[in-house]
Design a protein around this motif. Structure first.
Motif, mmCIF file in Angstrom:
data_model
loop_
_atom_site.group_PDB
_atom_site.id
_atom_site.type_symbol
_atom_site.label_atom_id
_atom_site.label_comp_id
_atom_site.label_asym_id
_atom_site.label_seq_id
_atom_site.Cartn_x
_atom_site.Cartn_y
_atom_site.Cartn_z
ATOM 1 N N MET A 1 0.848 -1.203 0.000
ATOM 2 C CA MET A 1 0.000 0.000 0.000
ATOM 3 C C MET A 1 0.877 1.244 0.000
ATOM 4 O O MET A 1 0.583 2.235 -0.682
ATOM 5 N N GLY A 2 1.956 1.186 0.763
ATOM 6 C CA GLY A 2 2.884 2.317 0.811
ATOM 7 C C GLY A 2 3.546 2.559 -0.527
ATOM 8 O O GLY A 2 3.707 3.712 -0.956
ATOM 9 N N ALA B 1 2.486 7.377 2.212
ATOM 10 C CA ALA B 1 3.308 6.226 1.837
ATOM 11 C C ALA B 1 4.366 5.974 2.907
ATOM 12 O O ALA B 1 4.627 4.834 3.290
ATOM 13 N N LYS B 2 4.934 7.059 3.400
ATOM 14 C CA LYS B 2 5.978 6.927 4.412
ATOM 15 C C LYS B 2 5.402 6.352 5.709
ATOM 16 O O LYS B 2 6.042 5.553 6.382
ATOM 17 N N ARG B 3 4.200 6.783 6.014
ATOM 18 C CA ARG B 3 3.576 6.278 7.231
ATOM 19 C C ARG B 3 3.254 4.784 7.116
ATOM 20 O O ARG B 3 3.421 4.021 8.062
ATOM 21 N N ALA C 1 9.856 12.740 14.618
ATOM 22 C CA ALA C 1 9.231 13.990 14.221
ATOM 23 C C ALA C 1 9.284 14.190 12.712
ATOM 24 O O ALA C 1 8.536 14.972 12.153
ATOM 25 N N GLY C 2 10.185 13.444 12.072
ATOM 26 C CA GLY C 2 10.354 13.589 10.627
ATOM 27 C C GLY C 2 9.153 13.120 9.836
ATOM 28 O O GLY C 2 9.028 13.425 8.658
ATOM 29 N N ILE C 3 8.273 12.380 10.482
ATOM 30 C CA ILE C 3 7.082 11.908 9.753
ATOM 31 C C ILE C 3 6.196 13.117 9.479
ATOM 32 O O ILE C 3 5.745 13.774 10.418
ATOM 33 N N PRO C 4 6.014 13.432 8.207
ATOM 34 C CA PRO C 4 5.280 14.658 7.923
ATOM 35 C C PRO C 4 3.805 14.546 8.302
ATOM 36 O O PRO C 4 3.253 13.460 8.326
#
Lengths: 345, 638
Positions: B119-120, B129-131, B625-628
C-alpha cells in the motif's frame, strides 16, 4: 414520517399494555397466540414490532416536549426484554437460555446507548448526578445505594451459597455420536453406507427422491400426491411398506411417541424428559436413517458413554422387532412427519 | 551511480539468496522419498524373504508396498507414557497452544507487512506512503521478537512430546520422516529470509530496490505458508489418517500422508484464522499504546494503526465462518460420527461457546466502527440509525447462540414439556444459524459502508439513484438470507446444506458489490471534514482489546475442539490413546485451561511489546518527528 412514528407509538403502547397485563395475570399469556409452525419467526416479528413501537413512542414524546431520558430508555428496554422472555414466550424458557439472552441484550443496550458521545453522556448523566450528590435528593440516593448495594450483593451471595435440594442441572447429549457400525440380529450394518431397503421406487431400487415425493406435506398433514395414500390397500411398493410401518408404530411406539409422533403419547408424561418429538426439526430431520436404525435397535440401554445421563427408557427394539420391521417403522416416521432423512451426497 | 548499482546488485543477490533458501529444502529433500521407500523395503525383504508385503490405504483405498512399522499398541506405563506428577496431556496442551499462538502471530504479521508495504509503495501521497512504510516496519519489528519466542516454544513442544509421549511421537516421526527435515530446513529458510528482509529495510527503501524488498516479503510469506501447511499435515493425519494401512503401516506415498481428507480445509481455515488473529493482536497493541499515549500525535498514530490492523483482521474474519463451514462439511463427509460428536454430541456445547465468541467478534467490530464515526464530521447523519443495526445484530446473534440442547434442571425440562423448546428449539439447528451469522456479517458490511462514507457526500450525478440502489440491495439481501433460512426447514438435509451457498453468495455480493459501488460513488466526493485521528473514544480501544481477547480465546477453544474430537485416539482409528488421560475433559475444565492459556499468552506478549518499546526508545527524536503531517490525514486510508 410523523404518521409512521405515530403508528409505531401506538403499537408500542398497545404492546406494553398487553405485556403488563400478562405479567400481572390480568391478560392470559395465550391471548395473542404463538401459532405452531410459525412460532420462531412470530417471536422475532413481535420483537421487531416492539422495537419499532418504542422508537415511535420515543419520537412522539420528544415531539410533544416530554423526552424520555436516555438512561431510563436503556434500563426500560432491558427490563422489557427480560419480562418478555419470562412472561410472553411459552412454554417457559429455561433459566440458562434466559440468562444468555439477557446478557446479550444488556450488551446490545450498552452498544446502543454508547454508540456516540452525546448519547453516552446523556446516559451517564443521572449516574454522575447521584455520585456527585449536588442536591439533597441525590445525596439521599447516594446513601441509599451505599446501604442497598452491599445488601443486594450479600443477598445474591447468600442465595448462591445456600445448599439447595433441587435436582442438579443436566447437560444432556440428545444425539450422541453413533458407532461406525452396529450389529443387529447377527448382521453388521455400517452406519455411513447402509440404506433403508424399503425406500424404493416402483422398480424396486433405492430411490429417496421417489419417496420424498410421496410423503405428507410437512406441518400441513396433507398428502403431497392425493393418490399416494398408504392406507389404500391397492397401493404397493413404498406406500405399502409405509402402511406396514404405520401398523407396527401403532402397535408398539405410539403409546409413548404419540399418534401425532410429537412425543406426547399416552404414557409420555410418566417420563422426564418425555419421548422424542419426531415433528421437531431437531430430531429425525437432522439424522440419517441409519442413526435412527441404531437408536431404535439398541434403545436407551445401548446409548454410548457420551449419552450420559442416559435419560431414555426406550427398550432395545431388536429384542421385539425384526430388522425389516425396524426399517419399515422408520420409513413410516419420515412419511408421517414430512421430513427427509439426512444424506451426505 | 556506482553505489546505486552496488546496492542493486546486493539486493538482487539477497533476493536470489531468499529464492535459494526457499528451494533448498525441496532440493535437499529430492532423494528422501526414494530413501524412505527403499530402506524399510529392505527390512521387509529381510523378514519375509523375497516376498513384498502390500497394504491398502485406509483413505485412498489404493494398494501400496508396506514400508513402515505398524502403529504401536501402547500400554500405560513409563515406557510409553512416562510422566511427572501431573497430567501429561495438560502440559502438552499448554506447550502446543502457546507455540500455536506465537506461530500464528509470526506467520500473520509478515502478511500484514507485505500488504501494508505494498500500500505504501503504490500510494501516491508521499507522506501517507511513508507512514505505511513505517507501520509495516513497526509490525515486523514486533514480529522479530515474537519469532525467537516461537522457536523457543517449538523446542519446548518437541521436548514435551519426546519426554511424555515417546511412543506416539516416534510413530508420527516415522510416518513423516521423508518431510521432517524439509520442515526443519523451512525454518532455516524462514529465519534467513526474515533477517534479510528486516535488516535490509533501510538499505532498500526507494525505487527499484523497494520493489525488490517487497518481493522479499512475498517469498517470506510463501515460505511461512508452506511451513504452516506442513505442520497442518500432522494434525490432518491425526484426525483423518491416509497413506497408511489399517495397522498404521506407512505405504511409501508421502503425498497421501500429507494430503489427507481434512488437510486443505484446515490450511484455508488456519490461514484466515491466523490473519484475523494477527490483526487482532496488533490492534490490541495499538489500543494499549493509544490508551497509554501522552501526546495527540501519538494518539493519532496509534488510532490509525489500530484502525488499519482491525480492518485487515476483520477482512479475514468475514470469510472465516465460511471456511469453517467447509471444514465441518468435510469432517461430516469423512466420518459422520466425528461430525455429530462436534456439532450435535459431546462437544456441541463448546460450539455454542464458539458461536458466542464469533458474535462478540462481530459485535466488537461494529461497535468500533460506530465509535470511529465519532471522529468524522458529517457522520452524525448515520448515528440515529445505529439502533436498528443493533437490533439486526442482536437478532442474528441470539439465533446464532441458541443451543439445540438446552442446559436445564429436570424441573425446567418437565415444565417445558420435552427436550426441545417448541419456539427456541427451531433456532438451534443449522438452517437458522446460517441465517443468523449471515445477517450479522451483512450488518457488519453495512457498518463498514457507512464508515467509509461517513464524512463524505457523493458528487456523482447519479448519487441519489446509487443510494437507493444500495438500500434496496441490502434490503433484498436481508430478505433473501432470512427467507432461505426459513425455507431450509422444508427441504431435505443435503439440499439444505447446499442452501448455504446462495446465503454466503448474498453476503459476499453485499461485501464486494457494495464496497465497489460505494468506492465509485465516493470518488471525488465532497469532504464534510477530515478524519480527526486520535479523537476516537476510549471505549473504541477497549472494543479492540475485546476483539483481540475474543480471537485468542476462540482460537484456543477451536484448537481444543479439533483435538478432542479424536476422543480416545492418538491417530484416529489407527493408534489408540492408552494413557490414563484418554477421556474428554469437562466443559468447565476446558474453559479454565483455555482461559489460562489466553492469560499466559497476553502476559507474555505484553513482555514482547515492552521489549519492542525499549528498542523504540533508542530511535532519535528527529526520526519520529520527521514523519510529515504529524496527525495523519484521511486521504485514501480507507
Amino acid at each position: 414520517m410523523k404518521a409512521l412514528m405515530s403508528l409505531g407509538a401506538l403499537i408500542g403502547v398497545a404492546g406494553l399494555v398487553l405485556l403488563g397485563g400478562m405479567i400481572f395475570d390480568v391478560i392470559p399469556s395465550t391471548t395473542v397466540r404463538l401459532v405452531e409452525g410459525y412460532m420462531p419467526m412470530q417471536m422475532l416479528f413481535e420483537f421487531a414490532c416492539f422495537v419499532a413501537g418504542f422508537a415511535g413512542l420515543s419520537y412522539m414524546m420528544s415531539a410533544v416536549g416530554m423526552p424520555f431520558p436516555r438512561f431510563w430508555q436503556g434500563i426500560g428496554f432491558w427490563a422489557f426484554v427480560l419480562l418478555y422472555l419470562k412472561y410472553r414466550v411459552y412454554p417457559p424458557i429455561p433459566f440458562s437460555v434466559r440468562a444468555m439472552y439477557g446478557t446479550v441484550t444488556l450488551v446490545a443496550v450498552f452498544m446502543w446507548i454508547s454508540a456516540n458521545e452525546e448519547d453516552w453522556k446523556k446516559f451517564k448523566q443521572p449516574i454522575m448526578n447521584v455520585l456527585d450528590a449536588q442536591t439533597g435528593m441525590n445525596k439521599l440516593l447516594r446513601y441509599a445505594y451505599l446501604v442497598l448495594l452491599p445488601i443486594l450483593i450479600g443477598g445474591f451471595s447468600y442465595n448462591a451459597m445456600k445448599p439447595k435440594s433441587e435436582e442438579p442441572i443436566e447437560l444432556r447429549t440428545v444425539h450422541p455420536a453413533p458407532p461406525a457400525s452396529t450389529k443387529v440380529h447377527g448382521k453388521t450394518y455400517t452406519l455411513q453406507t447402509s440404506q433403508n431397503p424399503y425406500r424404493v421406487n416402483p422398480e424396486g431400487k433405492y430411490d429417496q427422491e421417489f419417496s420424498n415425493a410421496n410423503i405428507v406435506e410437512q406441518g400441513m398433514g396433507r398428502l403431497m400426491k392425493p393418490n399416494a395414500n398408504p392406507w389404500d390397500d391397492k397401493n404397493t411398493g413404498y406406500l405399502k411398506y409405509v402402511r406396514e410401518g404405520g401398523e407396527i408404530f401403532f402397535q408398539n411406539c405410539h403409546f409413548c411417541h404419540g399418534d401425532n409422533l410429537n412425543g406426547r403419547g399416552l404414557h409420555a408424561f410418566a417420563f422426564n424428559p418425555i419421548p422424542a418429538n419426531f415433528t421437531d426439526p431437531g430430531t429425525i430431520a437432522q439424522l440419517q436413517e441409519t442413526f435412527i436404525f441404531w437408536r431404535v435397535s439398541k434403545g436407551g440401554i445401548g446409548l454410548p458413554n457420551e449419552g450420559f445421563p442416559w435419560a431414555s427408557v426406550m427398550p432395545p427394539w431388536e429384542q421385539h422387532l425384526t430388522v425389516d420391521e425396524i426399517w419399515k417403522v422408520i420409513l413410516f416416521e419420515y412419511w408421517h412427519t414430512g421430513y427427509y432423512p439426512r444424506t451426505w451426497d | 551511480m556506482g553505489l546505486l548499482t552496488g546496492k542493486r546488485v546486493f539486493s538482487i543477490m539477497a533476493l536470489c539468496m531468499m529464492v535459494g533458501l526457499l528451494l533448498l529444502p525441496i532440493v535437499v529433500a529430492l532423494p528422501s522419498p526414494a530413501i524412505g521407500e527403499e530402506a524399510p523395503a529392505g527390512d521387509a525383504v529381510k523378514k519375509d524373504g523375497d516376498k513384498v508385503e502390500k497394504g491398502r490405504d485406509v483413505y485412498y483405498k489404493t494398494e501400496g508396498i508396506v514400508v513402515g512399522a505398524p502403529a504401536p499398541k501402547t500400554t500405560d506405563g513409563p515406557k510409553d507414557y512416562p510422566r511427572y506428577n501431573f497430567e501429561s496431556r495438560v502440559l502438552l496442551w499448554f506447550a502446543n497452544q502457546q507455540h500455536l499462538y506465537y506461530g500464528s502471530f509470526v506467520l500473520a504479521v509478515p502478511i500484514f507487512c507485505m500488504i501494508i508495504e505494498f500500500m505504501g509503495v503504490v500510494t501516491k501521497d508521499k507522506a501517507l506512503a511513508k507512514r505505511y512504510d513505517q507501520l509495516a516496519y513497526d509490525f515486523i519489528k514486533i514480529s522479530l521478537t515474537a519469532y525467537s519466542l516461537t522457536a523457543i516454544l517449538g523446542g519446548i513442544l518437541i521436548f514435551t512430546f519426546l519426554t511424555l509421549y515417546p511412543a506416539f511421537f516416534g510413530y508420527l516421526s516415522s510416518i513423516f520422516r521423508p518431510v521432517m527435515h524439509i520442515y526443519a530446513l523451512m525454518f532455516v529458510a524462514e529465519s534467513g529470509t526474515l533477517y534479510i528482509y528486516y535488516y535490509g529495510w533501510d538499505k532498500m527503501k526507494e525505487g527499484f530496490l523497494k520493489w525488490i524488498h517487497l518481493s522479499m516479503s512475498v517469498i517470506l510469506n510463501i515460505i511461512g505458508t508452506l511451513l504452516m501447511f506442513l505442520a497442518n499435515s500432522w494434525i490432518g493425519f491425526m484426525m483423518s489418517p491416509a497413506g497408511v494401512d489399517e495397522q498404521g503401516r506407512y505405504l511409501g506415498n508421502i503425498w497421501h500422508v500429507i494430503h489427507t481428507a481434512l488437510w486443505n480445509p484446515l490450511n484455508l481455515h488456519r490461514i484466515l484464522g491466523n490473519m484475523a488473529f494477527g490483526g487482532g493482536v496488533v490492534a490490541a497493541y495499538a489500543a494499549y499504546k493509544f490508551l497509554a499515549a501522552k501526546t495527540d500525535e501519538d494518539r493519532a498514530h496509534y488510532d490509525w494503526m489500530g484502525y488499519i490492523a482491525m480492518a485487515l483482521g476483520v477482512s479475514f474474519l468475514i470469510p472465516l465462518p465460511f471456511a469453517g463451514y467447509w471444514l465441518m462439511r468435510e469432517v461430516y463427509a469423512y466420518r459422520q460420527q466425528m461430525g455429530i460428536t462436534l456439532m450435535g454430541g459431546l462437544l456441541a456445547w463448546l460450539f455454542i461457546i464458539q458461536a458466542t465468541m464469533i458474535g462478540i467478534l462481530f459485535l466488537s467490530t461494529n461497535y468500533y466502527l460506530w465509535q470511529a464515526m465519532g471522529r468524522m464530521r458529517g457522520a452524525e447523519k448515520y448515528q440515529r440509525y445505529i439502533k436498528y443495526l443493533v437490533f439486526l445484530l442482536v437478532c442474528g446473534f441470539l439465533v446464532f447462540i441458541t443451543p439445540h440442547t438446552m442446559v436445564m434442571s429436570p424441573a425446567e425440562l418437565k415444565a417445558m414439556g420435552g427436550q426441545q423448546h417448541p419456539v427456541l428449539g427451531n433456532f438451534g439447528v443449522m438452517s437458522a444459524k446460517n441465517g443468523g451469522i449471515n445477517v450479522i456479517i451483512t450488518t457488519t458490511v453495512l457498518s463498514f459502508v457507512w464508515y467509509m462514507r461517513g464524512n463524505k457526500v457523493s458528487t456523482v450525478s447519479w448519487a441519489k439513484f446509487g443510494n437507493i440502489f444500495m438500500g434496496v440491495f441490502f434490503a433484498c439481501a436481508y430478505v433473501n438470507i432470512i427467507w432461505l433460512a426459513i425455507y431450509g426447514y422444508y427441504i431435505p438435509a443435503n439440499v439444505r446444506v447446499g442452501l448455504s451457498v446462495p446465503q454466503v453468495a448474498t453476503t459476499l455480493s453485499c461485501l464486494f458489490f457494495m464496497f465497489a459501488l460505494n468506492s465509485v460513488m465516493m470518488r471525488g466526493a465532497k469532504q464534510m471534514g477530515p478524519i480527526e485521528w486520535g479523537k476516537i473514544s476510549v471505549r473504541s480501544q477497549y472494543a479492540l482489546i475485546m476483539l483481540a481477547t475474543a480471537f485468542t480465546w476462540m482460537m484456543a477453544l477451536m484448537g481444543y475442539i479439533r483435538s478432542s474430537v479424536r476422543l480416545f485416539w492418538h491417530v484416529n482409528e489407527i493408534m489408540r490413546d492408552n494413557s490414563p488421560w484418554a477421556y474428554t475433559h469437562t466443559v468447565g475444565f476446558a474453559a479454565n485451561m483455555i482461559s489460562f492459556n489466553v492469560l499466559f499468552f497476553w502476559i507474555s506478549i505484553l513482555f514482547v511489546f515492552w521489549m519492542g518499546s525499549l528498542a523504540a526508545k533508542k530511535v532519535p527524536v528527529e526520526a519520529k518527528a520527521g514523519i510529515p503531517g504529524n496527525v495523519p490525514q484521511p486521504a485514501a486510508s480507507h
